[in-house]
Scaffold this active site. Structure first.
Site, PDB file in Angstrom:
ATOM      1  N   SER A 122      68.058  55.379 -27.294  1.00 52.79           N
ATOM      2  CA  SER A 122      69.001  56.453 -27.018  1.00 52.79           C
ATOM      3  C   SER A 122      68.263  57.801 -26.989  1.00 52.79           C
ATOM      4  CB  SER A 122      70.137  56.425 -28.039  1.00 52.79           C
ATOM      5  OG  SER A 122      71.194  57.267 -27.641  1.00 52.79           O
ATOM      6  N   ASP A 150      77.061  50.285 -20.990  1.00 44.12           N
ATOM      7  CA  ASP A 150      76.772  51.464 -21.792  1.00 44.12           C
ATOM      8  C   ASP A 150      77.547  52.670 -21.259  1.00 44.12           C
ATOM      9  OD1 ASP A 150      75.664  53.493 -23.324  1.00 44.12           O
ATOM     10  OD2 ASP A 150      73.595  52.803 -23.064  1.00 44.12           O
ATOM     11  N   HIS A 200      75.952  50.334 -25.430  1.00 46.00           N
ATOM     12  CA  HIS A 200      74.839  51.138 -25.928  1.00 46.00           C
ATOM     13  C   HIS A 200      73.992  50.379 -26.939  1.00 46.00           C
ATOM     14  CE1 HIS A 200      72.769  54.912 -26.042  1.00 46.00           C
ATOM     15  NE2 HIS A 200      72.957  55.084 -27.334  1.00 46.00           N
TER      16      HIS A 200
END
Length: 335
Positions: free
Chosen positions: A185, A271, A307
């Site tokens: 991320s 995501d 995610h």
């Protein structure tokens, strides 16, 4: 729903020409030169962890502008050999936490430096590095100083990330020729920036990278952190041009074009935090500005994941790929 085969094929071909300012390289050269004027290691002291199989040190290094940045340096007990080393960057709203929280890499035999995120402590994990540079912007880290690239929080954080590699290479027991940048991320975005800015990086492992194809990303999702930029612009309607200019200096696609290290990507097709097309944009542009070997990169796609991506399965793939790329670290007890 997961992406159909034709949509995935489009993602594999998606390689946008992102907005890139004419002085992009000069901006980062001058920024990093300013940081390099300060000796990188400030303090290294042993940290008691109550763990017997690893040793940890509390590291302070000089980041952006010479600011003091904290990190944990952890390595397997029982060996003094120079080890291949993983420099890891944490996600948005996280600090370095406690030293026993991230043990995968040292338990696998690597030296491991985990960088604190300046100013981001408290949302998901604690940290110890303040960000004392105030500038106009919104209340969230992604909007701090967003009206001018010189003031932007990510100018400082990316500089810290580069300096973390310099710090790792200066630490005892590190093989400076075998240093990998790793993150998920926001951490994946920082690792990607490092790949485009650091000479001689040995490997990149990035998962669901943030700040890629960022001009488009802010129009694709309302989920934080991108959604925080949208919420800022919903109030500061006249600021869009300045914000987009600032974001053009930190786009991961621009860093990806300049990278040379072998690279390992991970993307979840569901995501909504870092939309999958933005990660593919960086992957498909990776090394295209340097003539890097396209066979030295690979991507793993998780059609039914968001995610979180491939989680433990993906980590196993990372471990096997990095050992093959850098050479497996020595077993504990061997010099």
């Amino acid at each position: 729903m997961t992406a159909p085969a034709d949509a995935l094929d489009q993602l594999r071909r998606y390689a946008p020409d992102v907005v890139e300012p004419d002085d992009f390289d000069v901006f980062w050269r001058d920024t990093l030169a300013g940081a390099a004027a300060h000796p990188v290691l400030v303090d290294v002291r042993p940290e008691r962890t109550d763990l017997r199989l690893v040793h940890t040190w509390d590291v302070t290094f000089a980041g952006f502008g010479g600011d003091r940045v904290r990190a944990w340096y952890t390595r397997p007990a029982g060996t003094d050999a120079p080890l291949p080393t993983v420099v890891e960057y944490a996600g948005y709203g996280r600090g370095r936490g406690l030293p026993h929280e991230r043990l995968t890499w040292p338990v696998a035999g690597y030296a491991h430096l985990l960088m604190d995120n300046r100013g981001q402590s408290g949302q998901y994990a604690v940290g110890d590095t303040p960000d004392r540079h105030g500038a106009p912007g919104g209340p969230w880290p992604v909007t701090w100083g967003i009206l001018d690239p010189r003031d932007y929080h990510y100018r400082r954080l990316i500089t810290d990330a580069v300096r973390a590699v310099d710090a790792a290479r200066a630490l005892p027991g590190v093989d400076p020729t075998r240093v990998a940048a790793v993150g998920n991320s926001q951490g994946g975005g920082l690792a990607l920036a490092v790949a485009g800015l650091v000479d001689g990086l040995a490997a990149l492992l990035t998962t669901a990278p943030f700040l890629c194809d960022v001009q488009r990303a802010v129009t694709l999702t309302d989920v934080a952190p991108y959604g925080e930029i949208g919420r800022y612009l919903a109030v500061h309607r006249e600021a869009e041009e300045a914000v987009r200019r600032t974001l053009s200096y930190v786009d991961g696609v621009s860093f990806a074009r300049r990278a040379t290290a072998p690279a390992h990507f991970g993307i979840g097709l569901r995501d909504t935090v870092c939309p999958p097309s933005t990660g593919f944009a960086a992957y498909n542009r990776y090394g295209t500005g340097t003539g890097a070997d396209p066979e030295a990169r690979e991507i793993h796609v998780y059609p039914f994941n968001g995610h979180e991506g491939g989680e433990a399965l993906h980590v196993r793939r990372q471990l096997r790929w990095l050992a093959a790329t850098l050479g497996a670290p020595p077993a504990a007890g061997r010099a």
